[in-house]
Design an enzyme around this catalytic site. Structure first.
Site, PDB file in Angstrom:
ATOM      1  N   CYS A  64     -47.610  27.453 -36.053  1.00 55.54           N
ATOM      2  CA  CYS A  64     -48.943  27.166 -35.169  1.00 55.54           C
ATOM      3  C   CYS A  64     -49.467  26.160 -35.609  1.00 55.54           C
ATOM      4  O   CYS A  64     -49.232  25.422 -36.641  1.00 55.54           O
ATOM      5  CB  CYS A  64     -49.960  28.442 -35.459  1.00 55.54           C
ATOM      6  SG  CYS A  64     -49.541  29.857 -35.159  1.00 55.54           S
ATOM      7  N   SER A  65     -49.858  25.180 -34.236  1.00 51.99           N
ATOM      8  CA  SER A  65     -50.097  23.861 -34.524  1.00 51.99           C
ATOM      9  C   SER A  65     -51.563  23.710 -33.723  1.00 51.99           C
ATOM     10  O   SER A  65     -51.804  24.343 -32.381  1.00 51.99           O
ATOM     11  CB  SER A  65     -49.336  22.810 -34.144  1.00 51.99           C
ATOM     12  OG  SER A  65     -48.048  22.941 -35.032  1.00 51.99           O
TER      13      SER A  65
END
Length: 397
Positions: A64-65
């Site tokens: 996740c970013s």
């Protein structure tokens, strides 16, 4: 003995350790010369220690970013979400005036929503991402180091399930500064809750608004740590955010055109996101800005088919989001569809008493009608629905 010669001796001594970490365990593959050049470019032992912090820190990292783009008159938040399987995500639209609670026992926090929002829920028990009618964006990302502390019955603060944290923020605040000021008062505590598929529920929170302001919230050793400022444009997962900043400072001295770490580890994605976000040329329109930001989000995503045994969060990207703070538009892209869908704040009635609405997505986070992909603005496809209840957290003993 010179600094460079001393550093060389240390490098030789640690090469066997690095070999075990990187070439046998495959935590991160770095060119041998790349390590040496990177260290000497910074000049000696001091920078070697920074490099070692990086090498050690990446052993535990997750997916996740989130990135925040400061454009010419436009602010855009981009985000990817990676997980080993479907989180049964659906779009939700919430009006003002909803009575809510933190789903955490008799002492749980209660509130009435001040602002309407468009959100992306997970398992229909939590808000993972969203944009409210004032342009405040919220992103909930996994953080394995999150530690909400040990809470006792003597604690007089209100309690809140982790599942309610994101929506509470969207419901009650218009700007990043408002959130920061409120959270500094420490009037509630977070209770951890496992995900519906049986994994530890641990997360940190990022927020951004139309002014370009940004903040990161993490619970470290039981204490809330806040990083507030427009300079905080990138967030991934492990390690804690202050360590991510240290790693990025190190890689900036090397230069992204010389070498960039390329794995799906959180530390690598943080570095790439930081470099490419700054490299975006000045777009000629809002549409070009959106496309440019999505190009960076795709670069720090993980292709379909990638999984890591025992670490469900180091997996394929399930969806990507763009929140346009200027035009109050919210975009979703699934790697299982060649098309993007979107909706806009202006398409809905958020007045108190208005209906909650839902857009049901497939397990692949696409929207389909009659077996065919739907693309473009999907606001007209939302239907009236009953708001879900947040996943309840266990009562404090």
């Amino acid at each position: 003995m010179s600094q460079e010669f001393g550093a060389l001796i240390i490098i030789i001594k640690i090469k066997s350790i690095l070999k075990e970490l990187f070439y046998e365990k495959k935590f991160l593959v770095l060119p041998k010369l790349g390590i040496n050049r990177a260290i000497f470019k910074l000049g000696g032992i001091a920078s070697l220690s920074i490099a070692l912090v990086f090498l050690i820190s990446i052993k535990k990292s997750y997916a996740c970013s989130r990135i925040l783009y400061h454009g010419d008159g436009i602010e855009i938040t981009g985000r990817s979400n990676d997980w080993y399987n479907s989180q049964h995500n659906n779009f939700w639209v919430y009006p003002r005036g909803l009575e809510r609670n933190g789903a955490s026992g008799s002492n749980t926090i209660k509130w009435t929503s001040k602002y309407g929002s468009i959100t992306l829920g997970g398992y229909d028990v939590t808000t993972i991402d969203g944009l409210n009618e004032k342009g405040l964006s919220v992103n909930v990302l996994y953080l394995s180091e999150a530690d909400y502390g040990t809470i006792t019955k003597d604690d007089k603060r209100k309690s809140m399930s982790l599942a309610a944290w994101g929506q509470y923020t969207l419901d009650n605040f218009a700007t990043v500064k408002e959130v920061v000021d409120a959270f500094k008062k420490n009037e509630f505590y977070i209770t951890q809750v496992d995900t519906p598929d049986g994994h530890a529920g641990k997360a940190h929170l990022s927020i951004s608004d139309p002014t370009g302001d940004s903040a990161i919230f993490e619970y470290v050793k039981g204490e809330l740590v806040i990083h507030h400022g427009s300079q905080y444009q990138v967030m991934t997962n492990s390690p804690e955010f202050d360590k991510q900043l240290t790693l990025t400072n190190y890689w900036e001295t090397i230069g992204g055109t010389t070498f960039l770490p390329g794995t799906n580890k959180a530390a690598d994605r943080f570095v790439r996101g930081s470099f490419y976000l700054k490299a975006i040329p000045k777009p000629k329109s809002d549409e070009e800005s959106l496309a440019a930001v999505m190009s960076v989000v795709r670069n720090i995503s993980v292709p379909l088919g990638i999984t890591t045994p025992g670490q469900p969060n180091i997996s394929s990207t399930q969806w990507r989001i763009l929140a346009d703070h200027k035009n109050l538009a919210y975009y979703l892209e699934s790697p299982r569809s060649p098309y993007m869908i979107w909706t806009k704040i202006s398409d809905f009635d958020f007045s108190p008493g208005s209906s909650t609405k839902k857009l049901t997505l497939t397990e692949g986070s696409t929207f389909e009608k009659d077996g065919k992909f739907v693309y473009g603005n999907v606001s007209d496809y939302f239907v009236d629905a009953i708001p879900f209840e947040f996943l309840g957290a266990p009562a404090v003993k």
